[in-house]
Design an enzyme around this catalytic site. Structure first.
Site, mmCIF file in Angstrom:
data_model
loop_
_atom_site.group_PDB
_atom_site.id
_atom_site.type_symbol
_atom_site.label_atom_id
_atom_site.label_comp_id
_atom_site.label_asym_id
_atom_site.label_seq_id
_atom_site.Cartn_x
_atom_site.Cartn_y
_atom_site.Cartn_z
ATOM 1 N N ARG A 242 0.821 -1.219 0.000
ATOM 2 C CA ARG A 242 0.000 0.000 0.000
ATOM 3 C C ARG A 242 0.854 1.268 0.000
ATOM 4 O O ARG A 242 0.429 2.309 -0.514
ATOM 5 C CB ARG A 242 -0.950 -0.016 1.204
ATOM 6 N N ILE B 52 -7.316 7.491 -0.999
ATOM 7 C CA ILE B 52 -7.181 6.038 -1.071
ATOM 8 C C ILE B 52 -8.013 5.497 0.087
ATOM 9 O O ILE B 52 -7.848 5.918 1.235
ATOM 10 C CB ILE B 52 -5.696 5.606 -0.978
ATOM 11 N N SER B 53 -8.958 4.602 -0.215
ATOM 12 C CA SER B 53 -9.894 4.117 0.807
ATOM 13 C C SER B 53 -9.158 3.358 1.908
ATOM 14 O O SER B 53 -8.080 2.799 1.696
ATOM 15 C CB SER B 53 -10.940 3.191 0.178
ATOM 16 N N GLN B 54 -9.775 3.314 3.095
ATOM 17 C CA GLN B 54 -9.180 2.558 4.183
ATOM 18 C C GLN B 54 -9.179 1.072 3.806
ATOM 19 O O GLN B 54 -10.082 0.592 3.106
ATOM 20 C CB GLN B 54 -9.925 2.792 5.496
ATOM 21 N N PRO B 55 -8.182 0.320 4.232
ATOM 22 C CA PRO B 55 -8.107 -1.092 3.876
ATOM 23 C C PRO B 55 -9.363 -1.887 4.228
ATOM 24 O O PRO B 55 -9.754 -2.782 3.474
ATOM 25 C CB PRO B 55 -6.886 -1.581 4.664
#
Length: 208
Positions: A32, A58-61
């Site tokens: 990431r 960037i979206s949270q995992p």
């Protein structure tokens, strides 16, 4: 052997209800930190969204894993992603299926994502600079469509590009947003509301 940071994140995701081991394996395989600016590299394996410029994130995992899991992918699934962004979600999908199609409205983000994916030897991705509201008609139909920004209502073009028994996963709403999972059954669409979410808006029409 995964690092302690990666293992910690995977354990968090399991605690939050992610059970698909293929999805968790893809999360572990994709670095990431390669998808965020240098200033945020130290936060790359935290379970949080991060800015990537151009007003995008960037979206949270957890959200990446949840949405990917909801797609119920097989290696043969034909997948469309709306909102390439950093390319992180694209990379996760590329580890799970033979080929991914991805549409991005912002040209500079599209080019950055393509470069990152090539650096990681992920060559099973086709990207397009275009309006995500319109999908990618020339490549339709799709078994799975994932949208990484929130439209105020479900785009009809995306419903039309779903194959029979195909699944669309997307956030919907403006002030109050909810993650939806939609399965096509012939000309009917079965809609399930999954959970409350917060995404950047899916901008219509204008390319950048």
């Amino acid at each position: 052997m995964v690092s302690k940071r990666v293992e910690s994140l995977l354990n968090q995701l399991r605690t939050q209800g992610i059970v698909d081991e293929r999805v968790l394996e893809a999360i572990a395989l994709v670095p990431r930190e390669k998808f965020v600016d240098e200033a945020f590299e130290h936060k790359a394996w935290e379970n949080t969204a991060l800015p990537i410029g151009q007003g995008q994130t960037i979206s949270q995992p957890y959200m990446v894993a949840r949405m990917t899991e909801l797609l119920t992918l097989t290696p043969e699934s034909r997948v469309l992603e709306i909102g390439t962004g950093s390319g992180y979600q694209t990379a996760i999908l590329a580890h799970l299926v033979h080929h991914v199609c991805s549409v991005e409205r912002i040209k500079s983000l599209q080019w950055q994502a393509r470069r990152r994916l090539k650096q990681l030897d992920l060559h099973n991705v086709s990207t397009r600079h275009g309006d995500g509201w319109q999908g990618w008609q020339a490549r339709a139909p799709f078994d799975a469509i994932i949208v990484t920004a929130a439209p105020p209502e479900i785009p009809t073009a995306l419903l039309a590009q779903l194959d029979d028994e195909g699944v669309l996963v997307l956030p919907v709403g403006e002030e109050h947003q909810f993650l939806k999972r939609i399965r096509r059954r012939g000309n009917e669409f079965i809609i399930d509301t999954v959970e409350a979410v917060r995404f950047v808006p899916l901008v219509k029409g204008e390319l950048a």
